[in-house]
Design an enzyme around this catalytic site. Sequence first.
Site, mmCIF file in Angstrom:
data_model
loop_
_atom_site.group_PDB
_atom_site.id
_atom_site.type_symbol
_atom_site.label_atom_id
_atom_site.label_comp_id
_atom_site.label_asym_id
_atom_site.label_seq_id
_atom_site.Cartn_x
_atom_site.Cartn_y
_atom_site.Cartn_z
ATOM 1 N N ASP A 75 0.836 -1.205 0.000
ATOM 2 C CA ASP A 75 0.000 0.000 0.000
ATOM 3 C C ASP A 75 0.868 1.251 0.000
ATOM 4 O OD1 ASP A 75 0.808 -0.501 2.723
ATOM 5 O OD2 ASP A 75 -0.762 0.863 3.432
ATOM 6 N N ASP B 231 8.788 3.686 -1.015
ATOM 7 C CA ASP B 231 7.984 3.308 0.166
ATOM 8 C C ASP B 231 6.679 2.666 -0.283
ATOM 9 O OD1 ASP B 231 7.004 3.093 2.726
ATOM 10 O OD2 ASP B 231 6.563 5.216 2.967
ATOM 11 N N GLU C 150 -0.010 -0.886 5.909
ATOM 12 C CA GLU C 150 1.079 -0.314 6.721
ATOM 13 C C GLU C 150 0.873 1.177 6.917
ATOM 14 O OE1 GLU C 150 4.657 1.373 8.242
ATOM 15 O OE2 GLU C 150 3.769 1.899 6.324
ATOM 16 N N SER D 8 8.618 5.276 11.733
ATOM 17 C CA SER D 8 8.035 4.175 12.498
ATOM 18 C C SER D 8 7.537 3.053 11.593
ATOM 19 C CB SER D 8 6.835 4.679 13.309
ATOM 20 O OG SER D 8 7.165 5.848 14.002
ATOM 21 N N HIS E 76 6.018 9.926 1.100
ATOM 22 C CA HIS E 76 4.801 10.606 1.573
ATOM 23 C C HIS E 76 4.658 12.006 0.983
ATOM 24 C CE1 HIS E 76 4.299 7.973 5.439
ATOM 25 N NE2 HIS E 76 4.800 7.291 4.427
HETATM 26 N N1 BES Z 1 8.612 3.096 5.565
HETATM 27 C C1 BES Z 1 8.008 4.037 6.432
HETATM 28 C C2 BES Z 1 8.746 4.230 7.741
HETATM 29 C C3 BES Z 1 10.165 4.738 7.621
HETATM 30 C C4 BES Z 1 10.523 5.653 6.668
HETATM 31 C C5 BES Z 1 11.094 4.294 8.505
HETATM 32 C C6 BES Z 1 11.830 6.086 6.560
HETATM 33 C C7 BES Z 1 12.394 4.739 8.430
HETATM 34 C C8 BES Z 1 12.771 5.633 7.428
HETATM 35 C C9 BES Z 1 6.573 3.597 6.715
HETATM 36 O O1 BES Z 1 5.903 3.242 5.532
HETATM 37 C C10 BES Z 1 5.795 4.738 7.322
HETATM 38 O O2 BES Z 1 5.565 5.702 6.641
HETATM 39 N N2 BES Z 1 5.379 4.594 8.577
HETATM 40 C C11 BES Z 1 4.504 5.534 9.210
HETATM 41 C C12 BES Z 1 3.795 4.919 10.384
HETATM 42 C C13 BES Z 1 2.394 4.498 10.145
HETATM 43 C C14 BES Z 1 1.751 4.016 11.403
HETATM 44 C C15 BES Z 1 1.537 5.485 9.428
HETATM 45 C C16 BES Z 1 5.264 6.714 9.747
HETATM 46 O O3 BES Z 1 6.415 6.576 10.199
HETATM 47 O O4 BES Z 1 4.693 7.808 9.725
HETATM 48 MN MN MN Z 2 7.022 2.009 4.360
HETATM 49 MN MN MN Z 3 5.192 5.140 4.554
#
Ligand code: BES
Ligand code: MN
Ligand code: MN
Length: 454
Positions: A88, A119, A153, A399, A427
């Site tokens: 996703d 991502d 995710e 995260s 993002h």
């Molecule tokens: N892949 C990312 C997390 C990430 C990005 C870790 C860059 C380390 C370096 C993951 O897809 C993400 O965006 N996670 C979200 C958390 C989620 C609960 C929405 C985030 O960190 O905002």
């Molecule tokens: Mn990710």
């Molecule tokens: Mn992400």
Amino acid sequence: MEDVISYINEHKETYIEELKNFLRIPSISTLPESKGDIRKAAEFVANKLNTAGMSRVEIFETEGHPLVYGEWLGAPGKPTVLIYGHYDVQPVDPIELWDSPPFEPEIRGTKIYARGATDDKGQMLVHIKSVEAFLKTTGSIPLNVKFIIEGEEEVGSESLETFIKNNVDLLKCDTVLISDTSLYAEGIPTLTFGLRGLQYMEVEVVGPNRDLHSGTFGGAIANPINVLAGIISKLHDKNGKITIPGFYNNVPNITKKEKENYKLLKFSEKRYAKELGVTEVYGEKGYSTVERTWARPSLDCNGIYGGFIGKGAKTVLPSKATAKISMRLVPGQEPKKISKLFINYIKKLAPKSVKVTISDLHGGYPAIVPMDAPAVQAAARAMEKAFGKKTVFIREGGSIPIVATFAKKLKVPPVLMGLGLNSENLHSPNEHFDLRHFQLGILSSAYFLKEFSL
Ligand code: BES
Ligand code: MN
Ligand code: MN
């Protein structure tokens, strides 16, 4: 092993074509209208696992988006690697800031541009391709492989959370391999040993029962936007510390050794500021940028709205104002506890003149990886072989809440073999992925399957 490596090198162009097809699917998990495309993406992954030669591939339905499972268990007595990733992606807005359409992948220089490129579609596909390379050249893999690829995710992994709890046996493994983080810098093999957790809140302030003329009523009632802004401004003190009582309980001090290790990374705050287009870095006093993003918690407003936000001027007192606030957490902090502390504090800050509603949208635990685990050491050697350089160990500010769940429920160390770059606009508009890292990632993954089997 040589056959496998040459096979991977010979198929570079095919891999790029396959990634392009994956990136054409607008699998935005948060949008209800994307349900069909979410399924398409799940089916795409299942197909790739099948053509790679997995012996069992299954799409598991959930309350939310489908989970894709695959396995090849032809190496009895050898360890099992569970590979996790997500198909996703985040929404594309603001769409007008993209230089090419987000779901029409375009290659410019060494980079491929599309939503999900780094991502996590590009990073995830790497492992399917490395497994395929083994099966197509040698007919086997040096160890057992399972895949679990999810479609939630970016919205909190709720279905996978439940699935893991109910399927510990199916997912039984010796390590979880994940590529969904970043390299420290271009061409530098990197393993991440810490991720921050997250607690996401929404604060709604309601004042009058309707929008009002700001002349007729201005100065006579509490304006929800003014009140909300006031509350937000009290969440940090002048040293950039978060003011929520109890927030820092259990936040570990950064050890001397850790501080020294961070210094070795030669991080340039000047270059960082310049790349982001800001005049200077900013944050909690007494800490470096690396420490602030990796080892200290943070609190930020992610969105704020209310009143008139169109072009030009409209004289109006809004009835309502809302803010979305996230807190990044470090090991020691409990998302649920932090949520409670936040709610109590906001209630205390809220004046009687308005009605304040605070909601807990979602949360996730931080993660710490034991660097000396055999799987992590095997990954360090594998990346070193592929990249031709020494692997560095870093923490990250982002995260992946499910990492903590994997570690807790399956009782194995995760390997965070990131292949993205923090500058790749995840993002954000013009997300991209460096195709050199894509190829090096496939090689790293292949070397890992070999190294961890020894
Ligand atoms: N892949 C990312 C997390 C990430 C990005 C870790 C860059 C380390 C370096 C993951 O897809 C993400 O965006 N996670 C979200 C958390 C989620 C609960 C929405 C985030 O960190 O905002
Ligand atoms: Mn990710
Ligand atoms: Mn992400």
